[in-house]
Design a protein around this motif. Sequence first.
Motif, PDB file in Angstrom:
ATOM      1  N   ASN A  83       0.825  -1.199   0.000  1.00  0.00           N
ATOM      2  CA  ASN A  83       0.000   0.000   0.000  1.00  0.00           C
ATOM      3  C   ASN A  83       0.864   1.254   0.000  1.00  0.00           C
ATOM      4  O   ASN A  83       2.090   1.198   0.136  1.00  0.00           O
ATOM      5  CB  ASN A  83      -0.928   0.001   1.216  1.00  0.00           C
ATOM      6  N   ALA A  84       0.198   2.393  -0.125  1.00  0.00           N
ATOM      7  CA  ALA A  84       0.905   3.674  -0.067  1.00  0.00           C
ATOM      8  C   ALA A  84       1.535   3.857   1.306  1.00  0.00           C
ATOM      9  O   ALA A  84       0.962   3.480   2.333  1.00  0.00           O
ATOM     10  CB  ALA A  84      -0.075   4.816  -0.357  1.00  0.00           C
ATOM     11  N   GLY A  85       2.738   4.439   1.336  1.00  0.00           N
ATOM     12  CA  GLY A  85       3.462   4.644   2.588  1.00  0.00           C
ATOM     13  C   GLY A  85       4.365   3.496   2.978  1.00  0.00           C
ATOM     14  O   GLY A  85       5.005   3.546   4.035  1.00  0.00           O
ATOM     15  N   HIS A  86       4.428   2.454   2.143  1.00  0.00           N
ATOM     16  CA  HIS A  86       5.299   1.307   2.444  1.00  0.00           C
ATOM     17  C   HIS A  86       6.774   1.721   2.357  1.00  0.00           C
ATOM     18  O   HIS A  86       7.192   2.378   1.405  1.00  0.00           O
ATOM     19  CB  HIS A  86       5.018   0.175   1.462  1.00  0.00           C
ATOM     20  N   LEU A  87       7.553   1.342   3.375  1.00  0.00           N
ATOM     21  CA  LEU A  87       8.984   1.651   3.390  1.00  0.00           C
ATOM     22  C   LEU A  87       9.720   0.691   2.462  1.00  0.00           C
ATOM     23  O   LEU A  87       9.762  -0.511   2.696  1.00  0.00           O
ATOM     24  CB  LEU A  87       9.536   1.544   4.813  1.00  0.00           C
ATOM     25  N   VAL A  88      10.309   1.237   1.409  1.00  0.00           N
ATOM     26  CA  VAL A  88      11.039   0.433   0.439  1.00  0.00           C
ATOM     27  C   VAL A  88      12.460   0.181   0.936  1.00  0.00           C
ATOM     28  O   VAL A  88      12.915  -0.952   1.033  1.00  0.00           O
ATOM     29  CB  VAL A  88      11.062   1.126  -0.930  1.00  0.00           C
ATOM     30  N   THR A  89      13.180   1.230   1.258  1.00  0.00           N
ATOM     31  CA  THR A  89      14.540   1.131   1.775  1.00  0.00           C
ATOM     32  C   THR A  89      14.949   2.487   2.342  1.00  0.00           C
ATOM     33  O   THR A  89      14.167   3.449   2.315  1.00  0.00           O
ATOM     34  CB  THR A  89      15.532   0.686   0.683  1.00  0.00           C
ATOM     35  N   LYS A  90      16.165   2.556   2.859  1.00  0.00           N
ATOM     36  CA  LYS A  90      16.685   3.803   3.417  1.00  0.00           C
ATOM     37  C   LYS A  90      18.124   3.975   2.967  1.00  0.00           C
ATOM     38  O   LYS A  90      18.954   3.071   3.128  1.00  0.00           O
ATOM     39  CB  LYS A  90      16.617   3.779   4.947  1.00  0.00           C
ATOM     40  N   VAL A  91      18.403   5.124   2.398  1.00  0.00           N
ATOM     41  CA  VAL A  91      19.781   5.458   2.020  1.00  0.00           C
ATOM     42  C   VAL A  91      20.499   5.984   3.266  1.00  0.00           C
ATOM     43  O   VAL A  91      20.043   6.936   3.905  1.00  0.00           O
ATOM     44  CB  VAL A  91      19.801   6.515   0.905  1.00  0.00           C
ATOM     45  N   ARG A  92      21.585   5.333   3.619  1.00  0.00           N
ATOM     46  CA  ARG A  92      22.336   5.711   4.814  1.00  0.00           C
ATOM     47  C   ARG A  92      23.678   6.332   4.408  1.00  0.00           C
ATOM     48  O   ARG A  92      24.393   5.778   3.561  1.00  0.00           O
ATOM     49  CB  ARG A  92      22.547   4.501   5.718  1.00  0.00           C
TER      50      ARG A  92
END
Length: 284
Positions: A83-92
């Motif tokens: 759904n909308a708002g799903h966390l795909v990944t995070k650039v660190r």
Amino acid sequence: MISFLSINSETGDIVALKSFDFETLKTFQFHVIASDSGTPSLSRNVTVNVFILDQNDNPPVILYPVSSNGSAEGVEEISRNVNAGHLVTKVRAYDADIGYNGWLLFSLQEVTDHSLFGLDRYTGQIRTLRSFTETDEAEHKLVILVKDNGNVSLSATATVMIKLVEPKEAFAASDVKSTAKDDEDNDVTFYLMITLGAVSILFVISIIVLIAMQCSKSTDYTSKYLPETNYDGTLCHSIQYRSGDKRYMLVGPRMSIGSNIAPGSHANTLVLPDRRGTCGETYQ
């Protein structure tokens, strides 16, 4: 600090022999002595405090995706049914500069579809902006720009490839449901076999009990109605004989041929008076 500095003995100019790094050295001090050429020479010393000013001299370093040859690239797979708002990944990323110069900002430099993915400028989190449709491409490329907050901003880039896959949860749920149904069918079959087996055992036991009861009744009937030895089936019979002045009559079952009456025995013997019998019969 002597190795770091040099002072001109004529002018008093102090020169740094090497560059200073604010992140490793923020301040230091040293003493300077000034003397004249008089006789006797007079002098005075002074303490010099040096404060290193911070300078934006370190570019951001990408931790994820993994950096390779100056560039960073990673691949992420997500299900189409998120759904909308799903966390795909995070650039660190991090910056070796301290303070204001070390603050990092993230921005999308390149994206295949701006309506699908959004990037948090402060945290580097990539989230979906809407649900996926069947017409959406299966692969998307995002180029993220990471820059610091210095007066002369330094930056680095990271590339994230996002691939859309069929919903694994749906396949997993289908497998679980199929497995549960098979287990349920196996349980029903197992309990049915147990029930049929129990009914069959009870039926066999009932048949055996009925047969045993019939055999027992047949034995009791035969024992009850079986004629005794020398009994020919006649319930009443009498035999008369005379002994001296007395007359005797034996009453009882008819004795078969070969039966003997012991002489002098009065068993089953009725002694009758010498008169006419009650049945209208004269005993001779």
